[in-house]
Design an enzyme around this catalytic site. Sequence first.
Site, PDB file in Angstrom:
ATOM      1  CD  GLN A   3     -17.374  74.213  51.210  1.00 29.93           C
ATOM      2  OE1 GLN A   3     -17.821  73.707  52.247  1.00 29.93           O
ATOM      3  NE2 GLN A   3     -16.948  75.464  51.164  1.00 29.93           N
ATOM      4  CG  HIS A  41     -19.762  75.412  55.957  1.00 24.70           C
ATOM      5  ND1 HIS A  41     -20.024  76.492  56.774  1.00 24.70           N
ATOM      6  CD2 HIS A  41     -18.896  75.876  55.014  1.00 24.70           C
ATOM      7  CE1 HIS A  41     -19.346  77.549  56.347  1.00 24.70           C
ATOM      8  NE2 HIS A  41     -18.662  77.194  55.270  1.00 24.70           N
ATOM      9  CD  GLU A  58     -12.717  78.322  67.157  1.00 18.88           C
ATOM     10  OE1 GLU A  58     -13.320  79.399  67.316  1.00 18.88           O
ATOM     11  OE2 GLU A  58     -13.153  77.228  67.597  1.00 18.88           O
ATOM     12  CE1 TYR A  66     -14.284  72.731  72.989  1.00 20.64           C
ATOM     13  CE2 TYR A  66     -16.323  71.487  72.912  1.00 20.64           C
ATOM     14  CZ  TYR A  66     -15.047  71.672  73.406  1.00 20.64           C
ATOM     15  OH  TYR A  66     -14.548  70.787  74.346  1.00 20.64           O
ATOM     16  CE1 TYR A  91     -14.782  83.257  54.417  1.00 16.43           C
ATOM     17  CE2 TYR A  91     -17.065  82.539  54.521  1.00 16.43           C
ATOM     18  CZ  TYR A  91     -15.721  82.275  54.679  1.00 16.43           C
ATOM     19  OH  TYR A  91     -15.298  81.040  55.105  1.00 16.43           O
TER      20      TYR A  91
END
Length: 382
Positions: A91, A156, A249, A259, A270
């Site tokens: 990513q 991520h 979220e 959080y 997953y």
Amino acid sequence: MPSRFLLTLTAAALFPLLAHAADQQRLPSEEGELTIDTVAEGLRQPWALAFLPGGKDMLVTERPGNLRIVSADGRVGPAISGVPKVWYEGQGGLLDVVLSPSFPKDRTVYLSFAEVGEDGKAGTAVGRGQLSQDRARLENFNVIFRQTPKLSEGNHFGSRLVFDREGYLFIALGENNQRPTAQDLDKLQGKVVRVLPDGEVPKDNPFVGQKGVKPEIWSFGHRNPQGAALNPWTDQVWINEHGPRGGDEINIPEAGKNYGWPIATHGIDYSMAPIPEAKGKHVDGMEDPHHVWEKSPGISGMAFYDNPTFKKAWDHNLFIGALATEELIRLQLEGDNVVHEERMLGELKARIRDVRVGPDGYLYVLTDAKDGALLKVGLGAQ
């Protein structure tokens, strides 16, 4: 010149397509007829866009490492030189782009990107440089922030950038798929950080002066924030973040608050197994999501609508890209509360990576593909 076409679509797939000319399709939407123009095609995994002054040209990042200028009439410029070398794996790559709040004077462009370390693992970095007068290169580019330690093997990175009204730069950081690090205050994984435009730490950050804590941290317990925007009515930074399987979220990060990830989550792994560290959807001492999707759309870029062009239909709306469900999500707000949701553009079958509101009041949307597109979305007669 790229090919151009016009589509009119609805968010809900409840009505059959109506027959029209070959280059046009129409469907009613909740707020009127949507129009979609393809501004540019052939973009390689575009990730983010930023409008240059004047509103006719945009900077667009491509994840393999190119920064380009795309004009409103669809001309795609050559790669701008002076962009840092990026780690284009998984990513990772060249990610967000924002302009300095004083860009007309300083011509400064901020980029976030994946940067590899000596051990082959990577982290998010942010740098800035000046766009040359001929707009062909970034000059004097230097890195002002690095996520430490570098832990990502390709996942991520987060990476959205937002300036607030006071000129602080907020950087939303993923936890590099290393879940527990989001709770570790000696690491910058799974955090929202707040820095000055040059990367220095503001003296009033919530953890400044605490031993063993990274002073850049503004909030923590985040998983992988891929959307962030400044609420124009409250001047608060909002972020959205990917859950695992379920539990995407929206959060409004406040100084020093936790959080929850991975201890509090609405999602599962997953593999369908529970998240090992999770203790439930609500955990005392941790903030509940401002808004949550039990089934993950795979949310990405986001933009508040505050423009007179389509004010009647879209005023106080929040638009969010969806990668997994291949949609654009419209959230109607009353104050900070989400009171209605509409799914848009699903008929395009395209992963929506970023969405911004242009100076002309239209939505500009990037599709995440090897042959990605820049779309212009508006409303017909209301």
